[in-house]
Write an enzyme that holds these catalytic residues in place. Structure first.
Site, PDB file in Angstrom:
ATOM      1  N   THR A 252      34.100  -1.325  24.058  1.00 55.55           N
ATOM      2  CA  THR A 252      34.081  -2.788  24.067  1.00 55.55           C
ATOM      3  C   THR A 252      32.699  -3.298  23.711  1.00 55.55           C
ATOM      4  O   THR A 252      31.813  -2.523  23.320  1.00 55.55           O
ATOM      5  CB  THR A 252      34.613  -3.325  25.431  1.00 55.55           C
ATOM      6  OG1 THR A 252      34.765  -4.737  25.324  1.00 55.55           O
ATOM      7  CG2 THR A 252      33.683  -3.006  26.592  1.00 55.55           C
TER       8      THR A 252
ATOM      9  N   TYR B  93      41.999 -14.781  27.725  1.00 56.00           N
ATOM     10  CA  TYR B  93      43.007 -14.640  28.782  1.00 56.00           C
ATOM     11  C   TYR B  93      42.478 -15.045  30.152  1.00 56.00           C
ATOM     12  O   TYR B  93      43.207 -14.992  31.139  1.00 56.00           O
ATOM     13  CB  TYR B  93      43.585 -13.223  28.818  1.00 56.00           C
ATOM     14  CG  TYR B  93      42.542 -12.134  28.825  1.00 56.00           C
ATOM     15  CD1 TYR B  93      41.955 -11.725  30.007  1.00 56.00           C
ATOM     16  CD2 TYR B  93      42.146 -11.539  27.639  1.00 56.00           C
ATOM     17  CE1 TYR B  93      40.986 -10.745  30.003  1.00 56.00           C
ATOM     18  CE2 TYR B  93      41.176 -10.559  27.618  1.00 56.00           C
ATOM     19  CZ  TYR B  93      40.598 -10.166  28.806  1.00 56.00           C
ATOM     20  OH  TYR B  93      39.644  -9.202  28.804  1.00 56.00           O
TER      21      TYR B  93
ATOM     22  N   SER C 115      41.242  -2.976  31.973  1.00 57.50           N
ATOM     23  CA  SER C 115      41.806  -1.786  31.325  1.00 57.50           C
ATOM     24  C   SER C 115      42.227  -0.669  32.287  1.00 57.50           C
ATOM     25  O   SER C 115      43.260  -0.025  32.052  1.00 57.50           O
ATOM     26  CB  SER C 115      40.830  -1.237  30.273  1.00 57.50           C
ATOM     27  OG  SER C 115      40.774  -2.138  29.202  1.00 57.50           O
TER      28      SER C 115
ATOM     29  N   GLY D 298      37.209 -19.863  14.468  1.00 60.10           N
ATOM     30  CA  GLY D 298      36.193 -18.838  14.699  1.00 60.10           C
ATOM     31  C   GLY D 298      35.946 -18.019  13.448  1.00 60.10           C
ATOM     32  O   GLY D 298      36.786 -17.987  12.522  1.00 60.10           O
ATOM     33  N   ALA D 299      34.785 -17.384  13.413  1.00 58.56           N
ATOM     34  CA  ALA D 299      34.456 -16.495  12.289  1.00 58.56           C
ATOM     35  C   ALA D 299      33.603 -15.337  12.794  1.00 58.56           C
ATOM     36  O   ALA D 299      32.695 -14.867  12.114  1.00 58.56           O
ATOM     37  CB  ALA D 299      33.739 -17.284  11.194  1.00 58.56           C
ATOM     38  N   GLY D 300      33.907 -14.893  14.004  1.00 62.50           N
ATOM     39  CA  GLY D 300      33.213 -13.736  14.566  1.00 62.50           C
ATOM     40  C   GLY D 300      33.968 -12.468  14.209  1.00 62.50           C
ATOM     41  O   GLY D 300      34.839 -12.471  13.320  1.00 62.50           O
TER      42      GLY D 300
ATOM     43  N   ASP E  29      42.964  -3.274  18.437  1.00 60.84           N
ATOM     44  CA  ASP E  29      42.976  -4.724  18.727  1.00 60.84           C
ATOM     45  C   ASP E  29      43.954  -5.455  17.810  1.00 60.84           C
ATOM     46  O   ASP E  29      44.738  -6.282  18.268  1.00 60.84           O
ATOM     47  CB  ASP E  29      41.578  -5.329  18.525  1.00 60.84           C
ATOM     48  CG  ASP E  29      40.660  -5.088  19.716  1.00 60.84           C
ATOM     49  OD1 ASP E  29      41.174  -4.937  20.840  1.00 60.84           O
ATOM     50  OD2 ASP E  29      39.431  -5.044  19.512  1.00 60.84           O
TER      51      ASP E  29
ATOM     52  N   ASN F 155      37.662   0.322  18.446  1.00 62.78           N
ATOM     53  CA  ASN F 155      37.737   0.068  19.893  1.00 62.78           C
ATOM     54  C   ASN F 155      38.399   1.219  20.642  1.00 62.78           C
ATOM     55  O   ASN F 155      38.564   1.146  21.858  1.00 62.78           O
ATOM     56  CB  ASN F 155      38.483  -1.244  20.187  1.00 62.78           C
ATOM     57  CG  ASN F 155      39.982  -1.076  20.070  1.00 62.78           C
ATOM     58  OD1 ASN F 155      40.460  -0.386  19.178  1.00 62.78           O
ATOM     59  ND2 ASN F 155      40.730  -1.683  20.964  1.00 62.78           N
TER      60      ASN F 155
ATOM     61  N   LYS G 216      31.382  -2.053  19.358  1.00 61.67           N
ATOM     62  CA  LYS G 216      32.522  -1.763  18.482  1.00 61.67           C
ATOM     63  C   LYS G 216      32.130  -1.403  17.043  1.00 61.67           C
ATOM     64  O   LYS G 216      32.867  -0.699  16.363  1.00 61.67           O
ATOM     65  CB  LYS G 216      33.496  -2.944  18.472  1.00 61.67           C
ATOM     66  CG  LYS G 216      34.272  -3.114  19.774  1.00 61.67           C
ATOM     67  CD  LYS G 216      35.313  -4.197  19.642  1.00 61.67           C
ATOM     68  CE  LYS G 216      35.969  -4.487  20.966  1.00 61.67           C
ATOM     69  NZ  LYS G 216      37.041  -5.482  20.878  1.00 61.67           N
TER      70      LYS G 216
HETATM   71  P1  NAP Z   1      31.870 -13.086  18.291  1.00 58.78           P
HETATM   72  O1  NAP Z   1      31.853 -12.113  17.186  1.00 58.78           O
HETATM   73  O2  NAP Z   1      30.668 -13.232  19.157  1.00 58.78           O
HETATM   74  O3  NAP Z   1      32.232 -14.544  17.668  1.00 58.78           O
HETATM   75  C1  NAP Z   1      32.189 -15.688  18.482  1.00 58.78           C
HETATM   76  C2  NAP Z   1      32.854 -16.868  17.762  1.00 58.78           C
HETATM   77  O4  NAP Z   1      32.883 -17.963  18.691  1.00 58.78           O
HETATM   78  C3  NAP Z   1      32.096 -17.366  16.542  1.00 58.78           C
HETATM   79  O5  NAP Z   1      33.002 -17.925  15.640  1.00 58.78           O
HETATM   80  C4  NAP Z   1      31.200 -18.455  17.145  1.00 58.78           C
HETATM   81  O6  NAP Z   1      30.816 -19.464  16.224  1.00 58.78           O
HETATM   82  C5  NAP Z   1      32.139 -19.054  18.158  1.00 58.78           C
HETATM   83  N1  NAP Z   1      31.413 -19.724  19.242  1.00 58.78           N
HETATM   84  C6  NAP Z   1      30.809 -19.117  20.297  1.00 58.78           C
HETATM   85  N2  NAP Z   1      30.261 -20.057  21.100  1.00 58.78           N
HETATM   86  C7  NAP Z   1      30.514 -21.261  20.522  1.00 58.78           C
HETATM   87  C8  NAP Z   1      30.214 -22.609  20.877  1.00 58.78           C
HETATM   88  N3  NAP Z   1      29.538 -22.898  21.993  1.00 58.78           N
HETATM   89  N4  NAP Z   1      30.634 -23.612  20.051  1.00 58.78           N
HETATM   90  C9  NAP Z   1      31.325 -23.326  18.933  1.00 58.78           C
HETATM   91  N5  NAP Z   1      31.655 -22.075  18.537  1.00 58.78           N
HETATM   92  C10 NAP Z   1      31.246 -21.045  19.331  1.00 58.78           C
HETATM   93  O7  NAP Z   1      33.070 -12.799  19.330  1.00 58.78           O
HETATM   94  P2  NAP Z   1      34.414 -11.974  19.047  1.00 58.78           P
HETATM   95  O8  NAP Z   1      34.184 -10.551  19.379  1.00 58.78           O
HETATM   96  O9  NAP Z   1      34.927 -12.343  17.715  1.00 58.78           O
HETATM   97  O10 NAP Z   1      35.395 -12.534  20.208  1.00 58.78           O
HETATM   98  C11 NAP Z   1      35.964 -13.836  20.123  1.00 58.78           C
HETATM   99  C12 NAP Z   1      36.950 -14.084  21.253  1.00 58.78           C
HETATM  100  O11 NAP Z   1      38.062 -13.178  21.176  1.00 58.78           O
HETATM  101  C13 NAP Z   1      36.379 -13.923  22.652  1.00 58.78           C
HETATM  102  O12 NAP Z   1      36.734 -15.072  23.392  1.00 58.78           O
HETATM  103  C14 NAP Z   1      37.063 -12.745  23.242  1.00 58.78           C
HETATM  104  O13 NAP Z   1      37.335 -12.882  24.625  1.00 58.78           O
HETATM  105  C15 NAP Z   1      38.392 -12.739  22.491  1.00 58.78           C
HETATM  106  N6  NAP Z   1      38.974 -11.370  22.428  1.00 58.78           N
HETATM  107  C16 NAP Z   1      40.173 -11.166  23.039  1.00 58.78           C
HETATM  108  C17 NAP Z   1      40.746  -9.897  23.012  1.00 58.78           C
HETATM  109  C18 NAP Z   1      42.055  -9.662  23.698  1.00 58.78           C
HETATM  110  O14 NAP Z   1      42.467  -8.484  23.818  1.00 58.78           O
HETATM  111  N7  NAP Z   1      42.762 -10.680  24.109  1.00 58.78           N
HETATM  112  C19 NAP Z   1      40.101  -8.833  22.348  1.00 58.78           C
HETATM  113  C20 NAP Z   1      38.885  -9.091  21.736  1.00 58.78           C
HETATM  114  C21 NAP Z   1      38.327 -10.367  21.782  1.00 58.78           C
HETATM  115  P3  NAP Z   1      29.463 -19.317  15.326  1.00 58.78           P
HETATM  116  O15 NAP Z   1      29.828 -18.380  14.216  1.00 58.78           O
HETATM  117  O16 NAP Z   1      29.196 -20.689  14.878  1.00 58.78           O
HETATM  118  O17 NAP Z   1      28.419 -18.764  16.244  1.00 58.78           O
END
Ligand code: NAP
Length: 291
Positions: free
Chosen positions: A68, A231, A23, A132-134, A108, A93, A72
């Site tokens: 971050t 990324y 950033s 994904g479902a985070g 975001d 964010n 958040k």
């Molecule tokens: P989060 O809330 O922690 O969610 C993580 C997700 O990944 C959940 O769906 C989780 O599944 C899954 N996961 C993690 N480890 C796993 C594994 N070993 N096997 C299978 N599934 C797994 O994270 P988040 O904040 O949503 O972020 C998700 C991604 O978005 C990250 O990679 C982050 O770098 C990216 N991101 C990018 C930007 C950008 O500007 N480009 C901005 C924000 C985030 P479960 O539900 O089963 O645990």
């Protein structure tokens, strides 16, 4: 870089960890390009000290902050007002200074939307698969609903988490828009149609660069465009598999760029041109090549 003087305004990033952030490259370059006397620094905030950090920043006349992981959601308790979109997403964010305190925004999702638009990826009328479902996947699902996707398929390792999001969005939009599926028992419609797929899990992130959530080769045959929000690495295994199956693939660097640009525009009232965005992207790539 701008010379720092008595009138220089400060913006920054709060989170933990913050050491690997890109950033500062975005904001310090934007400040220089737009001629704004502003500097941007990362601040590591230890667990339990977020409220103090936000109040302290306000007292120190800090103009704005990015927020971050892992703060958040928690930071929403320490803002004077939350923007409507951020409230809907349930995550902030970006903090923008007002007379009463900081107002919380989410850049975001608009950032991802701007990135998709510049990459020529459309949403309206599409069936979109989200992996994904985070926190981010939930926001992506909301964006897809908001921008007119015909159908959203949410695939996650933990099915119950995807079900919660599907239920929430279907209730909000009063239609059966989102379907939750598990990684092991997913089922895509049996047609020749191909889909847009947004990869929103941590799987495949450095250093686990050979991992993908979906191991099944047939899955990738169904994807016309794969958009990985990761990324680092710049080409994930997910992207490689999409390309191998004949689809187009993008990484999450432009989402990162545009969430930063939108925050910068909120702090300064400036409008960042496409040309400036291109220049900043090049600077980000230079820094990332070194790491
Ligand atoms: P989060 O809330 O922690 O969610 C993580 C997700 O990944 C959940 O769906 C989780 O599944 C899954 N996961 C993690 N480890 C796993 C594994 N070993 N096997 C299978 N599934 C797994 O994270 P988040 O904040 O949503 O972020 C998700 C991604 O978005 C990250 O990679 C982050 O770098 C990216 N991101 C990018 C930007 C950008 O500007 N480009 C901005 C924000 C985030 P479960 O539900 O089963 O645990």
């Amino acid at each position: 870089m701008n010379e720092i003087n008595g009138r220089t305004r400060t913006c920054g990033l709060i989170g933990n960890p913050v050491e690997h952030t890109v950033s500062p490259v975005i904001h310090n370059n934007l400040a220089e390009m737009t001629g704004v006397d502003l500097t941007y620094v990362p601040f590591r905030v230890e667990e339990g000290r977020l409220e103090e950090a936000v109040k302290g920043a306000f007292s120190l006349n800090v103009l704005g902050l990015n927020v971050t992981v892992p703060y958040k959601s928690e930071v929403m308790s320490y803002v004077c007002e939350t923007d409507e979109l951020a409230a809907k997403i349930g995550a902030v964010n970006t903090l923008v200074r007002t007379e009463q305190g900081y107002k919380g925004y989410n850049t975001d999702m608009p950032g991802l939307y701007r990135a998709l638009c510049t990459d020529g990826v459309s949403i309206a009328g599409e069936t979109v698969i989200i992996l994904g479902a985070g926190g981010v996947a939930r926001a992506v699902a909301l964006l897809m609903a908001e921008k007119g996707a015909e159908r959203v398929i949410l695939i996650n390792r933990t099915l119950s988490k995807a079900e919660v999001i599907a239920e929430e969005i279907n209730t909000l939009y009063e239609k059966e828009l989102v379907r939750a599926m598990s990684v092991t028992e997913y089922e895509l419609p049996d047609t020749d149609k191909k889909y847009l797929c947004i990869q929103a899990t941590n799987v495949g992130m450095y250093p686990h660069v050979t991992d993908t959530l979906m191991e099944d080769e047939a899955f990738y045959q169904k994807i016309h465009t794969g958009y990985d929000l990761i990324y680092n690495p710049s080409e994930t295994m997910f992207m490689k598999k999409v390309k191998k199956a004949g689809g187009k693939a993008f990484n999450g660097l432009k989402m990162l760029l545009y969430q930063g640009i939108i925050a910068y525009e909120l702090w300064t009232g400036m409008c960042v041109s496409d040309e400036m965005a291109e220049k900043v992207l090049k600077e980000m790539l230079k820094v990332m090549d070194k790491t």
